[in-house]
Design a protein around this motif. Sequence first.
Motif, mmCIF file in Angstrom:
data_model
loop_
_atom_site.group_PDB
_atom_site.id
_atom_site.type_symbol
_atom_site.label_atom_id
_atom_site.label_comp_id
_atom_site.label_asym_id
_atom_site.label_seq_id
_atom_site.Cartn_x
_atom_site.Cartn_y
_atom_site.Cartn_z
ATOM 1 N N GLN A 146 1.719 6.652 -4.523
ATOM 2 C CA GLN A 146 3.160 6.428 -4.671
ATOM 3 C C GLN A 146 3.467 5.426 -5.778
ATOM 4 N N GLY A 147 2.431 5.007 -6.517
ATOM 5 C CA GLY A 147 2.636 4.068 -7.617
ATOM 6 C C GLY A 147 2.886 2.658 -7.157
ATOM 7 N N LEU A 148 2.270 2.268 -6.024
ATOM 8 C CA LEU A 148 2.422 0.917 -5.492
ATOM 9 C C LEU A 148 1.056 0.226 -5.432
ATOM 10 N N PRO A 149 0.456 -0.067 -6.601
ATOM 11 C CA PRO A 149 -0.893 -0.652 -6.617
ATOM 12 C C PRO A 149 -0.972 -2.011 -5.931
ATOM 13 N N ALA A 150 0.115 -2.768 -5.961
ATOM 14 C CA ALA A 150 0.100 -4.084 -5.331
ATOM 15 C C ALA A 150 -0.123 -3.964 -3.824
ATOM 16 N N ILE A 151 0.571 -3.007 -3.200
ATOM 17 C CA ILE A 151 0.404 -2.807 -1.765
ATOM 18 C C ILE A 151 -0.973 -2.222 -1.470
ATOM 19 N N ALA A 152 -1.429 -1.292 -2.313
ATOM 20 C CA ALA A 152 -2.730 -0.652 -2.100
ATOM 21 C C ALA A 152 -3.855 -1.689 -2.084
ATOM 22 N N LEU A 153 -3.869 -2.587 -3.070
ATOM 23 C CA LEU A 153 -4.939 -3.579 -3.171
ATOM 24 C C LEU A 153 -4.741 -4.722 -2.186
ATOM 25 N N SER A 154 -3.514 -5.189 -2.048
ATOM 26 C CA SER A 154 -3.266 -6.320 -1.156
ATOM 27 C C SER A 154 -3.522 -5.950 0.302
ATOM 28 N N ASN A 155 -3.335 -4.665 0.653
ATOM 29 C CA ASN A 155 -3.606 -4.237 2.018
ATOM 30 C C ASN A 155 -5.082 -4.414 2.358
ATOM 31 N N VAL A 156 -5.973 -4.019 1.424
ATOM 32 C CA VAL A 156 -7.412 -4.146 1.661
ATOM 33 C C VAL A 156 -7.832 -5.622 1.707
ATOM 34 N N LEU A 157 -7.389 -6.403 0.716
ATOM 35 C CA LEU A 157 -7.752 -7.822 0.679
ATOM 36 C C LEU A 157 -7.188 -8.559 1.893
ATOM 37 N N GLY A 158 -5.920 -8.292 2.185
ATOM 38 C CA GLY A 158 -5.274 -8.957 3.315
ATOM 39 C C GLY A 158 -5.915 -8.590 4.639
ATOM 40 N N SER A 159 -6.313 -7.323 4.787
ATOM 41 C CA SER A 159 -6.953 -6.886 6.029
ATOM 42 C C SER A 159 -8.283 -7.597 6.231
ATOM 43 N N ASN A 160 -9.063 -7.745 5.153
ATOM 44 C CA ASN A 160 -10.353 -8.423 5.275
ATOM 45 C C ASN A 160 -10.183 -9.898 5.612
#
Length: 325
Positions: free
Chosen positions: A65-79
């Motif tokens: 959906q063109g939301l790279p900030a959410i895509a990457l921050s979701n993984v980092l934030g989850s960890n």
Amino acid sequence: MDTLLNIGLIVISAALLWKGAELIVDSAAAIARRWGISELVIGLTIVAAGTSAPEFLVTVTAAYQGLPAIALSNVLGSNIFNLGLILGLVAMIRPIPTHPTLLYRDGGLLLGLTIAIMTMIYLDILGRWSGMILLGGLVGYTTLLFVRAPKEIARIAMDSGTQAGEGTSGENGQEKKVAWRTYLLLLTGFIGVALGGRIMVQAATELALVLGVSQWTIGVTIVAAGTSLPELATCLAASLKGRNDMILGNLLGSDIFNFAGVLGLTMLLRPLHAPENALLSMLLLNAMMLLVLLFIRSNWGISRTEGALLICMALARWGVDISGA
């Protein structure tokens, strides 16, 4: 009215997450006994992959959906959420015993992955080749776990003074019947946590948007917490049932799967570009990872005090993200 609806959806999703997690823990433990595989290996693979399903769905969807900030921050934030708030909370409820395998094999791999991802972010090489390397590493690690599984269960059986095959009784036909039912319950649990996680993320994100915060802040806090709720529910259920290996196996395995599997596949499908504040999150995650490894080694257990410190670190990171929004 919309706010009340979202709150109601959060309550429903929490119920789905808890019941699904309970099914996963019970059925995964039964499968481990049935096939002579340790609960640690089951936690590092099957349970970790299942509880990471929400992260996968959210990260891939956000990338397309063109939301790279959410895509990457979701993984980092989850960890960060897994190693900070979840591990800390479970340790405060009941201290978690550890052993060298968790430290040198699984913890060491996760530390290496964390450093590798931080390097990729710094060099801005979150492309397809990097994704292929991460996925290749995950396949190799998973293969190693199952290849060495018989030796691991034999060692555990020897330490406990039992025979490796002890605990499986009944005729073959009865065992297979129980096993098939167990697999169905495991699948049902995964569906429950995936559905509950997705509902939670959507409802929580809509509530967060009302506050007018940035995509990165939403991703690293609200969305990350929502997609990590399956891990939280699973670890709490495992703690109450005394499945200590499954707790750390799930958390370490989920973080490994998030980085190598979720992020690796996302980068393979659609290259990402990290925002500037991603590097700060990775520095915190590296510091937290080193601290977790230290706690695992100290007296081979994570105490309540150490759990409280992990929670404080995770909350401090959330405070930095929210204040910078």
